[in-house]
Design an enzyme around this catalytic site. Structure first.
Site, PDB file in Angstrom:
ATOM      1  CD  GLN A 156     -81.449  51.603  64.085  1.00 58.15           C
ATOM      2  OE1 GLN A 156     -82.275  52.036  63.292  1.00 58.15           O
ATOM      3  NE2 GLN A 156     -81.772  51.251  65.314  1.00 58.15           N
ATOM      4  CG  HIS A 209     -83.640  55.263  59.769  1.00 54.89           C
ATOM      5  ND1 HIS A 209     -84.811  54.537  59.653  1.00 54.89           N
ATOM      6  CD2 HIS A 209     -83.350  55.264  61.087  1.00 54.89           C
ATOM      7  CE1 HIS A 209     -85.192  54.113  60.850  1.00 54.89           C
ATOM      8  NE2 HIS A 209     -84.314  54.541  61.741  1.00 54.89           N
ATOM      9  CG  ASN A 230     -87.009  56.995  60.712  1.00 56.13           C
ATOM     10  OD1 ASN A 230     -88.052  56.355  60.623  1.00 56.13           O
ATOM     11  ND2 ASN A 230     -86.309  57.059  61.846  1.00 56.13           N
ATOM     12  CD  GLU A 231     -88.635  57.310  64.723  1.00 51.18           C
ATOM     13  OE1 GLU A 231     -87.621  57.592  65.389  1.00 51.18           O
ATOM     14  OE2 GLU A 231     -89.355  56.328  64.957  1.00 51.18           O
TER      15      GLU A 231
HETATM   16  O1  IFM Z   1     -84.379  51.825  66.477  1.00 51.03           O
HETATM   17  C1  IFM Z   1     -85.258  52.879  66.372  1.00 51.03           C
HETATM   18  C2  IFM Z   1     -85.407  53.336  64.945  1.00 51.03           C
HETATM   19  O2  IFM Z   1     -84.191  53.652  64.353  1.00 51.03           O
HETATM   20  C3  IFM Z   1     -86.290  54.556  64.866  1.00 51.03           C
HETATM   21  N1  IFM Z   1     -87.536  54.320  65.566  1.00 51.03           N
HETATM   22  C4  IFM Z   1     -87.495  53.768  66.891  1.00 51.03           C
HETATM   23  C5  IFM Z   1     -86.618  52.507  66.899  1.00 51.03           C
HETATM   24  C6  IFM Z   1     -86.589  51.887  68.294  1.00 51.03           C
HETATM   25  O3  IFM Z   1     -86.188  52.793  69.251  1.00 51.03           O
END
Ligand code: IFM
Length: 445
Positions: A59, A149, A193-194
């Site tokens: 990002q 991520h 991540n997530e």
């Molecule tokens: O930008 C994302 C991040 O990469 C993962 N969690 C949510 C954020 C906002 O949508």
């Protein structure tokens, strides 16, 4: 005669009041605050509490070649391109962390830089990450390193990525390499991540790479992510038992739009189980969707919480594919299309508490290009957090998402989450008013 009339009147009043309460609960079944009565300045945090921000490699770094750049090109999405050019401007960006007075920073390592082709390792990027860690430590900022991520090498995606159990070996090897290089200075690690967002967006909704829509693959990837985490946990703990290793879990809450609806209520329970419950029980019992994953059992030294919103479930759910979410009358929409629901942060903490490990808020923030909502968003969430601490929940840190406006995946550059505005033409960073407010909150503590 008068006595009866009075009794009748009282009875009617009680029935009216009860119906009103039931009607209101039908509308607002989940807890919510009357924010006009809350003193948002009334905060209490221990001095050991850490304040930070978070970013992710794909990002912010720029000029990558990975599963995401392939997906962007193949689907006509906005290209991540130079992103925030953070790969070259990291020193300047770390100065922004110091200016905010922060003492924790969560960022991720880009595997595709380190292993651009299978088995071919490039040491130069790892050296740069190592320099970044040195710089953070010198500034008194704790580095929190995320190993995955959402992005990974394109060659690994071609081999099936997390959809294939046998691919996990390569992921563990990459994690071990990074750990060997940085763990003398980094003690807090986020493996993945997530995991639920990665699986559902990539394998059910097709909005993330690899752009699949298959319920079977979605469940398989969810299990493999948990397994991958478990294997990485074991491998890294073997190298350094005192390392703190966790996962960042996006806890999205699901609430029935209408509490008494025979559709909304069971749907909320089902989605809650699929999104949150299955993951938690995977960690607690080493079992997910009727499959044993013994390596996952108890594999957390802390849990990272990424909290953003709740989703109201009902017949309107199919609209979610276009990111159109319902909201309560008393809530406001964020630019992402979901409501701001700060009260949910407390519920998300309560959901994670049974894992019996410390909680780190690894992400929380809002897309808000004009900075109209972020200040209030910050204040409410931090107030909810302060109350949770006062009630005894073991939360150790708060990382705001994000330090900078950046590349928001399928949404491209349209969603601006930064405490700093980024002009993507000139790469100039400008602190937003809400960034200054966060700095003030942190400085007071
Ligand atoms: O930008 C994302 C991040 O990469 C993962 N969690 C949510 C954020 C906002 O949508």
């Amino acid at each position: 005669m008068w006595g009866r009339l009075v009794l009748l009147g009282l009875g009617a009043f009680v029935v009216f009041k009860l119906s009103l309460i039931l009607y209101r609960r039908r509308k607002f079944p989940e807890p919510h605050e009357d924010w006009s009565t809350v003193d948002l300045e009334d905060l209490d945090f221990p001095t050991s509490f850490r304040w930070g921000t978070a970013t992710a490699a794909h990002q912010v770094e720029g000029h990558l070649v990975n599963n995401w750049t392939v997906h962007e090109a193949a689907n006509g999405l906005e290209q991540s391109g130079a992103a925030c050019d953070h790969w070259n401007r990291w020193r300047e960006d770390f100065q922004l962390l110091s200016d905010l007075g922060l003492n924790s920073y969560r960022f991720s390592i880009e595997w595709s830089r380190l292993e651009p082709s299978e088995g071919v390792w490039d040491d130069e990027p790892l050296e740069r990450y190592s320099n970044m860690v040195d710089d953070l430590v010198a500034r008194g900022i704790r580095p929190v390193v995320t190993l995955h991520h959402f992005s990974h090498p394109a060659w690994w995606e071609e081999k099936g990525g997390f959809a294939k159990q046998e691919n996990i070996r390569a992921f563990v090897a990459y994690c071990e390499r990074v750990f060997e290089a940085l763990s003398d200075r980094v003690d807090t690690w986020v493996t993945i991540n997530e995991p639920t967002v990665f699986s559902i967006m990539g394998y059910a909704l097709g909005m993330f790479p690899p752009g699949k829509r298959s319920p079977r693959s979605t469940l398989r990837v969810m299990r493999h992510l948990l397994s991958a985490h478990g294997h990485v946990y074991a491998a890294l703990k073997k190298k350094q038992p005192e390392a703190q290793i966790g996962m960042a879990k996006n806890v999205t809450l699901f609430d029935p739009k209408n509490r008494w609806s025979p559709i909304d209520w069971p749907l909320a329970r089902l989605l809650e189980r699929l999104w949150n419950g299955a993951w938690r029980s995977g960690i607690q019992h080493g079992r997910m969707f009727f499959t044993d994953i013994p390596e996952a059992k108890g594999s957390l030294d802390f849990v990272g919480l990424n909290y953003y919103t709740h989703v109201l479930t009902g017949l309107s759910l199919p609209a979610l594919r276009n990111m159109r979410f319902p909201k309560r009358r008393h809530e406001v929409f964020t630019e992402f299309g979901y409501p701001m629901y700060a009260e949910g942060l407390r519920r998300a903490i309560e959901f994670l508490a049974p894992l019996n490990v410390p909680i780190e808020i690894t992400e929380n923030g809002v897309a808000d290009a004009n900075d109209a909502l972020r200040g209030e968003h910050l204040k409410r969430h931090i107030w909810v957090l302060s109350r949770a601490l006062a009630d005894g929940y073991d939360v150790r840190s708060y990382h705001h998402w994000s330090l900078l406006d950046n590349f928001e995946w399928a949404e491209g550059y349209s969603m601006r989450f930064g405490l700093h505005h980024v002009d993507f033409e000139t790469q100039q960073r400008t602190l937003r008013q809400s960034g200054d407010l966060y700095r003030n909150i942190v400085q007071k503590r």
